[in-house]
Design a protein around this motif. Sequence first.
Motif, PDB file in Angstrom:
ATOM      1  N   TRP A  44       0.279   6.300  -5.107  1.00  0.00           N
ATOM      2  CA  TRP A  44      -0.922   5.459  -5.109  1.00  0.00           C
ATOM      3  C   TRP A  44      -1.359   5.250  -3.653  1.00  0.00           C
ATOM      4  CZ3 TRP A  44       2.744   5.116  -8.784  1.00  0.00           C
ATOM      5  CH2 TRP A  44       2.377   4.820 -10.108  1.00  0.00           C
ATOM      6  N   PRO A  45      -2.286   6.044  -3.122  1.00  0.00           N
ATOM      7  CA  PRO A  45      -2.685   5.853  -1.721  1.00  0.00           C
ATOM      8  C   PRO A  45      -3.363   4.512  -1.472  1.00  0.00           C
ATOM      9  CG  PRO A  45      -4.088   7.465  -2.812  1.00  0.00           C
ATOM     10  CD  PRO A  45      -2.963   7.198  -3.738  1.00  0.00           C
ATOM     11  N   ASN A  46      -4.005   3.940  -2.501  1.00  0.00           N
ATOM     12  CA  ASN A  46      -4.706   2.662  -2.364  1.00  0.00           C
ATOM     13  C   ASN A  46      -4.072   1.586  -3.237  1.00  0.00           C
ATOM     14  OD1 ASN A  46      -6.822   3.806  -0.683  1.00  0.00           O
ATOM     15  ND2 ASN A  46      -7.529   4.819  -2.546  1.00  0.00           N
ATOM     16  N   TRP A  47      -2.753   1.663  -3.390  1.00  0.00           N
ATOM     17  CA  TRP A  47      -2.037   0.716  -4.241  1.00  0.00           C
ATOM     18  C   TRP A  47      -2.534  -0.719  -4.043  1.00  0.00           C
ATOM     19  CZ3 TRP A  47       1.144  -0.047  -8.148  1.00  0.00           C
ATOM     20  CH2 TRP A  47       1.854  -1.245  -8.218  1.00  0.00           C
ATOM     21  N   GLY A  98       0.818  -1.211   0.000  1.00  0.00           N
ATOM     22  CA  GLY A  98       0.000   0.000   0.000  1.00  0.00           C
ATOM     23  C   GLY A  98       0.848   1.254   0.000  1.00  0.00           C
ATOM     24  N   HIS A  99       0.208   2.387  -0.315  1.00  0.00           N
ATOM     25  CA  HIS A  99       0.856   3.713  -0.272  1.00  0.00           C
ATOM     26  C   HIS A  99       2.133   3.743  -1.108  1.00  0.00           C
ATOM     27  CE1 HIS A  99      -1.883   5.287   2.799  1.00  0.00           C
ATOM     28  NE2 HIS A  99      -1.869   4.054   3.282  1.00  0.00           N
ATOM     29  N   GLY A 105      15.518  -2.356   0.497  1.00  0.00           N
ATOM     30  CA  GLY A 105      15.653  -1.919   1.875  1.00  0.00           C
ATOM     31  C   GLY A 105      14.349  -2.066   2.633  1.00  0.00           C
ATOM     32  N   GLY A 106      14.458  -2.139   3.950  1.00  0.00           N
ATOM     33  CA  GLY A 106      13.272  -2.241   4.788  1.00  0.00           C
ATOM     34  C   GLY A 106      13.524  -1.659   6.162  1.00  0.00           C
ATOM     35  N   GLY A 107      12.450  -1.207   6.787  1.00  0.00           N
ATOM     36  CA  GLY A 107      12.556  -0.637   8.123  1.00  0.00           C
ATOM     37  C   GLY A 107      11.203  -0.202   8.644  1.00  0.00           C
ATOM     38  N   VAL A 108      11.202   0.906   9.370  1.00  0.00           N
ATOM     39  CA  VAL A 108       9.988   1.389  10.031  1.00  0.00           C
ATOM     40  C   VAL A 108       9.623   2.765   9.497  1.00  0.00           C
ATOM     41  CG1 VAL A 108       8.933   1.995  12.237  1.00  0.00           C
ATOM     42  CG2 VAL A 108      10.565   0.102  12.116  1.00  0.00           C
ATOM     43  N   ILE A 109       8.364   2.957   9.156  1.00  0.00           N
ATOM     44  CA  ILE A 109       7.874   4.269   8.733  1.00  0.00           C
ATOM     45  C   ILE A 109       7.788   5.165   9.966  1.00  0.00           C
ATOM     46  CG2 ILE A 109       5.970   5.527   7.652  1.00  0.00           C
ATOM     47  CD1 ILE A 109       5.257   2.823   6.262  1.00  0.00           C
ATOM     48  N   GLN A 134       1.230  10.010   7.918  1.00  0.00           N
ATOM     49  CA  GLN A 134       0.318  10.384   8.997  1.00  0.00           C
ATOM     50  C   GLN A 134      -1.133  10.288   8.556  1.00  0.00           C
ATOM     51  OE1 GLN A 134       1.478  14.269  10.362  1.00  0.00           O
ATOM     52  NE2 GLN A 134       3.547  13.621  10.884  1.00  0.00           N
ATOM     53  N   ALA A 135      -1.431  10.819   7.373  1.00  0.00           N
ATOM     54  CA  ALA A 135      -2.808  10.784   6.875  1.00  0.00           C
ATOM     55  C   ALA A 135      -3.286   9.353   6.645  1.00  0.00           C
ATOM     56  CB  ALA A 135      -2.910  11.584   5.582  1.00  0.00           C
ATOM     57  N   GLY A 136      -2.373   8.483   6.210  1.00  0.00           N
ATOM     58  CA  GLY A 136      -2.716   7.090   5.974  1.00  0.00           C
ATOM     59  C   GLY A 136      -2.661   6.227   7.215  1.00  0.00           C
ATOM     60  N   GLU A 137      -2.271   6.819   8.348  1.00  0.00           N
ATOM     61  CA  GLU A 137      -2.191   6.128   9.632  1.00  0.00           C
ATOM     62  C   GLU A 137      -1.284   4.894   9.547  1.00  0.00           C
ATOM     63  OE1 GLU A 137      -6.229   5.379  10.805  1.00  0.00           O
ATOM     64  OE2 GLU A 137      -6.542   7.464  11.447  1.00  0.00           O
TER      65      GLU A 137
END
Length: 256
Positions: free
Chosen positions: A75-78, A29-30, A169-173, A180-183
């Motif tokens: 794409w907010p709803n990828w 997503g996102h 790569g990978g990690g934490v948002i 924030q808007a997408g929680e």
Amino acid sequence: MRLIAIATVTAASISAAAFASPLFPTITGHDINFGAYNGPNGPVEWQTNGANPDTLIFTTQPAGAAPHNEATAYWPNWPNQPVLPILNIGGSFGGDVYMNVRWTGQDAPYVGGPSTIDVSLTGVGNDPQGFDFAIYGQVGNFVGLLWAIRLEAVSLYGYSGNSAYVLEGGGVIVGGLLAQAGEVIGQTGVIRGQVDFINAPQGWIPALYDPNFRLLGVDGIRMAFSGETGVGTYVPAPAAAGLLALAGLAGSRRRR
């Protein structure tokens, strides 16, 4: 606009010999796509740093400088519509990409299937400010830092002497107005794509290259990164499961 040259081979060609660095990121997503490059007058992206770990840094443009126009669509709803354009702070098309990682080791070769992957670098985020990958720009009414990930693992792999490699790569948002808007703050964030070295010296990257050792005659190399980022998953896996269909990767080029 998307250039992700990544494909696993069949299970029949897998050798369960060792463990490896491919992270196999999946975006759920996102999704944001981008083509990062510091520009002809910007700092060199890849630095070997003598006997210190190599680094890869994509900078943001200082105020008043020409924009980079790197991140282009969200794409907010990828993978579903809508697709929203990303502008930079000045209002023209394309946001700004920031990335800062250091390469701490290598775990090649991967032997199995039809070929041997002899370049595999492992690394981590390299930024003390709390995030190592970020998108800046405008999407609708959101203006500023849009997306930020603290990278816990990064991987670069492919065949020695080529100009193109897979980068994951990978990690934490950890921040950003879109996050924030997408929680999705606190969820797993990933990056994936292809890097292209530009005018690299002959033989770069050599087989079994270790980024902790000085390579005489090689200092800084220009590099472009074409990829995407988003919410997702990444799972380090047995080495041979990461054998990739990279035959066409070396001749391909970044597209914006």
